[in-house]
Design a protein around this motif. Structure first.
Motif, PDB file in Angstrom:
ATOM      1  N   LYS A 146       1.784  15.302  -9.316  1.00 43.05           N
ATOM      2  CA  LYS A 146       1.210  16.358  -8.496  1.00 43.05           C
ATOM      3  C   LYS A 146       2.029  16.572  -7.219  1.00 43.05           C
ATOM      4  O   LYS A 146       2.265  17.697  -6.795  1.00 43.05           O
ATOM      5  N   LYS A 147       2.494  15.445  -6.642  1.00 36.71           N
ATOM      6  CA  LYS A 147       3.281  15.547  -5.414  1.00 36.71           C
ATOM      7  C   LYS A 147       4.617  16.215  -5.676  1.00 36.71           C
ATOM      8  O   LYS A 147       5.120  16.950  -4.848  1.00 36.71           O
ATOM      9  N   GLN A 148       5.201  15.948  -6.860  1.00 30.02           N
ATOM     10  CA  GLN A 148       6.490  16.555  -7.172  1.00 30.02           C
ATOM     11  C   GLN A 148       6.359  18.073  -7.245  1.00 30.02           C
ATOM     12  O   GLN A 148       7.211  18.794  -6.772  1.00 30.02           O
ATOM     13  N   ALA A 177       6.762  17.616  -2.089  1.00 26.97           N
ATOM     14  CA  ALA A 177       6.596  16.771  -0.921  1.00 26.97           C
ATOM     15  C   ALA A 177       7.630  15.661  -0.897  1.00 26.97           C
ATOM     16  O   ALA A 177       7.962  15.140   0.160  1.00 26.97           O
ATOM     17  N   LEU A 178       8.123  15.302  -2.054  1.00 23.23           N
ATOM     18  CA  LEU A 178       8.996  14.135  -2.122  1.00 23.23           C
ATOM     19  C   LEU A 178      10.389  14.445  -1.618  1.00 23.23           C
ATOM     20  O   LEU A 178      10.960  15.472  -1.932  1.00 23.23           O
ATOM     21  N   HIS A 179      10.912  13.528  -0.867  1.00 24.96           N
ATOM     22  CA  HIS A 179      12.301  13.633  -0.471  1.00 24.96           C
ATOM     23  C   HIS A 179      13.112  13.149  -1.664  1.00 24.96           C
ATOM     24  O   HIS A 179      12.650  12.304  -2.409  1.00 24.96           O
ATOM     25  N   THR A 180      14.302  13.678  -1.830  1.00 24.08           N
ATOM     26  CA  THR A 180      15.085  13.320  -3.009  1.00 24.08           C
ATOM     27  C   THR A 180      15.335  11.811  -3.107  1.00 24.08           C
ATOM     28  O   THR A 180      15.370  11.270  -4.192  1.00 24.08           O
ATOM     29  N   VAL A 183       0.751  25.902   6.837  1.00 18.28           N
ATOM     30  CA  VAL A 183       2.054  25.863   6.158  1.00 18.28           C
ATOM     31  C   VAL A 183       1.924  25.150   4.805  1.00 18.28           C
ATOM     32  O   VAL A 183       0.869  24.662   4.443  1.00 18.28           O
ATOM     33  N   GLU A 184       3.062  25.072   4.096  1.00 20.89           N
ATOM     34  CA  GLU A 184       3.132  24.358   2.816  1.00 20.89           C
ATOM     35  C   GLU A 184       2.781  22.882   3.022  1.00 20.89           C
ATOM     36  O   GLU A 184       3.212  22.291   4.017  1.00 20.89           O
ATOM     37  N   PRO A 185       2.093  22.249   2.088  1.00 19.30           N
ATOM     38  CA  PRO A 185       1.819  20.822   2.234  1.00 19.30           C
ATOM     39  C   PRO A 185       3.118  20.006   2.205  1.00 19.30           C
ATOM     40  O   PRO A 185       4.072  20.409   1.543  1.00 19.30           O
ATOM     41  N   GLY A 186       3.154  18.919   2.958  1.00 15.67           N
ATOM     42  CA  GLY A 186       4.295  18.014   2.898  1.00 15.67           C
ATOM     43  C   GLY A 186       5.308  18.203   4.008  1.00 15.67           C
ATOM     44  O   GLY A 186       6.231  17.410   4.142  1.00 15.67           O
ATOM     45  N   LEU A 187       5.147  19.247   4.823  1.00 11.46           N
ATOM     46  CA  LEU A 187       6.107  19.449   5.911  1.00 11.46           C
ATOM     47  C   LEU A 187       5.722  18.616   7.131  1.00 11.46           C
ATOM     48  O   LEU A 187       4.547  18.503   7.464  1.00 11.46           O
ATOM     49  N   SER A 188       6.725  18.063   7.812  1.00 16.26           N
ATOM     50  CA  SER A 188       6.459  17.306   9.027  1.00 16.26           C
ATOM     51  C   SER A 188       5.963  18.242  10.114  1.00 16.26           C
ATOM     52  O   SER A 188       6.361  19.400  10.179  1.00 16.26           O
ATOM     53  N   THR A 191       0.835  -1.215   0.000  1.00  9.25           N
ATOM     54  CA  THR A 191       0.000   0.000   0.000  1.00  9.25           C
ATOM     55  C   THR A 191       0.870   1.266   0.000  1.00  9.25           C
ATOM     56  O   THR A 191       0.552   2.235  -0.681  1.00  9.25           O
ATOM     57  N   SER A 192       1.986   1.236   0.733  1.00 10.55           N
ATOM     58  CA  SER A 192       2.874   2.411   0.768  1.00 10.55           C
ATOM     59  C   SER A 192       3.469   2.681  -0.597  1.00 10.55           C
ATOM     60  O   SER A 192       3.547   3.830  -1.039  1.00 10.55           O
ATOM     61  N   THR A 193       3.924   1.603  -1.254  1.00  6.69           N
ATOM     62  CA  THR A 193       4.542   1.768  -2.567  1.00  6.69           C
ATOM     63  C   THR A 193       3.519   2.319  -3.559  1.00  6.69           C
ATOM     64  O   THR A 193       3.801   3.264  -4.297  1.00  6.69           O
ATOM     65  N   LEU A 194       2.320   1.755  -3.555  1.00  8.39           N
ATOM     66  CA  LEU A 194       1.282   2.220  -4.483  1.00  8.39           C
ATOM     67  C   LEU A 194       0.902   3.673  -4.205  1.00  8.39           C
ATOM     68  O   LEU A 194       0.783   4.474  -5.130  1.00  8.39           O
ATOM     69  N   LEU A 195       0.767   4.022  -2.920  1.00 12.63           N
ATOM     70  CA  LEU A 195       0.379   5.399  -2.584  1.00 12.63           C
ATOM     71  C   LEU A 195       1.480   6.390  -2.924  1.00 12.63           C
ATOM     72  O   LEU A 195       1.204   7.529  -3.287  1.00 12.63           O
ATOM     73  N   THR A 196       2.750   5.957  -2.797  1.00 14.72           N
ATOM     74  CA  THR A 196       3.866   6.845  -3.142  1.00 14.72           C
ATOM     75  C   THR A 196       3.842   7.141  -4.637  1.00 14.72           C
ATOM     76  O   THR A 196       4.081   8.267  -5.058  1.00 14.72           O
ATOM     77  N   LYS A 197       3.511   6.116  -5.451  1.00 16.22           N
ATOM     78  CA  LYS A 197       3.450   6.298  -6.917  1.00 16.22           C
ATOM     79  C   LYS A 197       2.216   7.112  -7.322  1.00 16.22           C
ATOM     80  O   LYS A 197       2.229   7.800  -8.340  1.00 16.22           O
ATOM     81  N   TRP A 198       1.172   7.010  -6.513  1.00 22.27           N
ATOM     82  CA  TRP A 198      -0.122   7.608  -6.868  1.00 22.27           C
ATOM     83  C   TRP A 198      -0.034   9.127  -6.953  1.00 22.27           C
ATOM     84  O   TRP A 198       0.433   9.768  -6.014  1.00 22.27           O
TER      85      TRP A 198
END
Ligand SMILES: [Zn+2]
Length: 261
Positions: free
Chosen positions: A65-67, A71-74, A144-149, A54-61
């Motif tokens: 847009k996420k890029q 939000a993505l870490h390098t 704040v910006e989306p994607g920040l912890s 599920t994590s792998t699929l959601l990361t690809k999903w």
């Protein structure tokens, strides 16, 4: 036995080929899979698999847009690294080793709760980042910006609850356990994820990009090295994830001992 080991090996090789994991990450995942199978049988492997798939699929999903949203870490572009695998599965590994050393049913509960936490966390980040509303930072007390912890959104919170519930409910089905135990695992995973947000807000390092001035958790942004503006240098996202899975596991272990007494 050979069939199961072959299956774990196949999934690890596929993970490296499809760049879900780096080479070192997939070797670590293979070892993790073998030890978990040894300690908690195929049901334990199923829980690991549910988290991983599920994590792998959601990361690809909706990756494009996420890029855009940064939000993505390098590291995620090359697949999850060895440290990321240990950040999510290290606590489960400790529970497996605990069970192999000192056999007790509590280890199984702890094990499942570490994955309920990791699943809640991944679902919250990967789904929450797509929230149309800006997330609310619990320490800075502002949007704040989306994607920040350290930031929460209602979408991310619902995703966390669903992710933790998936593991809790699967545990209930796989081990033919009581619904109370299943709920206890899901609840611990949700609280573990909340601990992740607190750690992320108070301790995790944050950087700013000297080019576009955006806040980020990446060491590199817009092709240039970012500047650390906040947090302890050793408190990386991986350490935050590892700590929160330990907390989720400990909460479930404590609840289990309390329920059983
Ligand atoms: Zn930038």
């Amino acid at each position: 036995m050979i069939f199961i080991l072959g299956g774990i090996a196949l999934l690890s090789i596929l993970s490296a080929l499809f760049k879900w994991l780096t080479i070192a990450g997939s070797i670590t995942a293979f070892i993790l899979g073998v030890i978990i199978y040894h300690a908690f049988s195929w049901q334990g492997l199923t829980i690991l698999g549910l988290f991983f798939i599920t994590s792998t699929l959601l990361t690809k999903w909706k990756k494009d847009k996420k890029q855009d949203q940064d939000a993505l870490h390098t590291e995620d572009k090359k697949g999850r690294s060895l440290l990321q695998v240990l950040a999510n599965g290290g606590a489960a590994l400790l529970a497996a080793i605990g069970h192999l050393t000192l056999s007790d049913p509590v280890w199984l509960i702890v094990f499942a709760a570490t994955f309920a936490t990791a699943t809640a966390d991944t679902w919250a980040s990967e789904i929450g980042v797509l929230s149309k509303k800006r997330p609310f930072h619990i320490k800075e007390w502002k949007k704040v910006e989306p994607g920040l912890s350290g930031a929460i959104s209602s979408l991310g919170t619902i995703a966390a609850a669903l992710g933790a519930s998936l593991i809790g409910f699967s545990f209930y089905l796989l081990y033919d356990s009581s619904i109370t135990i299943g709920f206890c695992i899901a609840f611990s995973g949700f609280l573990g994820n909340f601990a992740d947000t607190l750690f992320g807000a108070w301790f995790e390092q944050k950087y700013v990009c000297s080019n576009c001035k955006r806040e980020t958790e990446s060491h590199v942004h817009c092709g240039v090295k970012t500047i650390r503006i906040f947090g302890y240098p050793f408190f990386t996202n991986n350490l935050v994830n590892f700590s929160s899975t330990i907390i989720g596991g400990l909460i479930a272990g404590g609840l289990y001992v309390w329920i059983m007494s």
